[in-house]
Enzyme design. Structure first.
Site, PDB file in Angstrom:
ATOM      1  N   THR A  70       0.870  -1.176   0.000  1.00 12.62           N
ATOM      2  CA  THR A  70       0.000   0.000   0.000  1.00 12.62           C
ATOM      3  C   THR A  70       0.901   1.218   0.000  1.00 12.62           C
ATOM      4  O   THR A  70       1.637   1.470   0.952  1.00 12.62           O
ATOM      5  CB  THR A  70      -0.933   0.001   1.228  1.00 12.62           C
ATOM      6  N   LYS A  92      -7.284   1.368  -2.955  1.00 17.02           N
ATOM      7  CA  LYS A  92      -6.926   1.014  -1.576  1.00 17.02           C
ATOM      8  C   LYS A  92      -7.123   2.209  -0.648  1.00 17.02           C
ATOM      9  O   LYS A  92      -7.579   2.060   0.489  1.00 17.02           O
ATOM     10  CB  LYS A  92      -5.474   0.519  -1.518  1.00 17.02           C
TER      11      LYS A  92
END
Lengths: 293, 293
Positions: free
Chosen positions: A95, A170
């Protein structure tokens, strides 16, 4: 086909193992070499740099800690792009920032290398059970090439758009979760103060309009005083920081996310950074001098 | 057995009709008499005051707008308690203050009248389909007497504790929903700004850790630009006001709830009070000069 795997923490170990078990030859690298032992025991070749990994591999995956790590691994001296072969593909599952994903995509394209950003959700359990959600940004052609491997790692997989769009997805995910967790924690804390049985509360409100994964799973952990990390507070603070910075860049004010971030920083301030995100309950209890731990 | 029903709006009409259809004789009252026409057409007797309702009924239900209305109906001149018979039972299903529920309970007890606070969740559809969640506070004896009737109105029914505890449960429910809605709206707004397909977003994040009733139901309505009220913003603001006041009374700081309340007030300020709670998306779009409507 030879694969590379960079970042052999809790997530990377489980994910790479799935590929090895399906017969892929793996070349692995971790900054702390001892953390590659598990994969080495499955037959992976341990490399001494990201460039060595990429020079030996057709498809290189990475899942590491912070955007700065991603940048080092891909763009640094002895980085992935320094060693990668024409026609290979690189897949960052960390991420990280959409902007960095776009930058890596462009530099890779110049070398005729395919690039996807493909962050995941589902945590350590999702990695272990190969049930991750995988949110992908990049070219459709590259996506279709990698899809069979993604299917060995997760079950909910989508190409969300061009480079960076996996990371944006995300970020949306984390933004939704941030305020949802605030709501769950505040609702449970109110209930505690009001003298309600918190389990009975979740029994009755957890099926209706207040229902969420956070309430029905992390809420129950809070009630059971289980603050072990499914997902670390320190990592969540990193993610919220990226989302806030991206939002600022897009001229977008997100007051709920900003507040959630501040509350999680207060949790970190009292030493909870290595607990799970549900430990926000302890921080809000602390602010209110309520016995929450 | 004769029942009384006070408050014949969208919720009350559907709920009382279920009881009439099971053979109960109903005595009904509404401040605006024309709104009793539907129940009158089913055979209900229309009364001219709450006291007339209670004087004719064994069990009196109410579901009205605001705590001030509840106070008038129960404690005012010609109110329920002025007319109620010894041994009868009164059930307020309005979302109202725990303190008022306790006060009505005490005054009722002095007259040998049973009292429950029993707010609901599930909205107009839950009322129509008799699938409401009913969160009850009061004595177990009274609860057990009324339970067979509750079962004609809802499917998830729990006695949460003594008087006021039904209202406290409803407040916990609203507190959880408040910040959850902020998270959903901010996540979707970020996605719009980032150029994601919002339906694909909900497809992939709506099954994992970000999953909630709010995301998967109200989020989809937002994407479809459907801002019709399932639950009115103006009523949500009322509920959050009660929750904040109760929290203040308990010396409890709930920053997420306070922020959600302010954001919903900003929605009301631009004329969205009669839309559904998902129209917070329009308010946050407005703040950010994003086309959200």
């Amino acid at each position: 086909m030879k694969i590379g795997w960079i970042g052999t923490g809790v997530m990377g170990n489980s994910m790479c193992a799935h590929l090895i078990k399906k017969g892929y030859n793996a070349f692995v690298y971790n900054r702390t070499e001892s953390k590659t032992q598990f994969l080495a025991s499955l037959g992976a070749k341990v490399c001494s740099s990201p460039a060595e990994v990429s020079n030996n591999s057709d498809i290189i995956f990475s899942i590491v800690g912070y955007p700065a790590d991603v940048k080092d691994i891909y763009l640094g001296d002895n980085g992935v792009l320094a060693g990668a072969r024409h026609g290979s593909n690189i897949i960052d599952m960390t991420t990280s920032t959409p902007a960095l994903a776009e930058k890596i995509y462009k530099e890779a394209k110049n070398k005729n290398i395919g690039s996807l950003d493909a962050p995941v959700s589902g945590g350590d359990i999702g990695a272990k059970e190969a049930t991750l959600s995988i949110m992908v940004g990049g070219d459709e052609e590259t996506f279709n090439k990698i899809l069979p491997l993604f299917k060995l790692l997760g079950k909910n997989i989508a190409l969300m758009g061009g480079p960076g769009k996996g990371q944006h997805t995300k970020m949306s995910n984390q933004i939704v979760i941030a305020s949802t967790m605030v709501g769950v924690v505040e609702g449970l804390l109110y209930a505690q103060k009001a003298g309600l049985d918190q389990n009975k509360l979740v029994d009755i409100i957890g099926q209706g309009a207040a229902a969420s994964f956070s309430l029905n799973n992390l809420g129950r952990r809070i009630i059971n005083k289980n603050f072990d990390p499914g997902f670390f507070i320190k990592h969540f603070i990193k993610d919220m920081g990226i989302a806030l910075e991206e939002a600022r860049r897009m001229n977008l004010s997100l007051p709920g996310l900003a507040l959630a971030n501040q509350l999680y920083i207060s949790a970190s301030a009292i030493g909870l950074e290595n607990l799970g995100t549900q430990a926000l309950y302890k921080a809000l209890s602390h602010i209110n001098s309520v016995k929450g731990d």
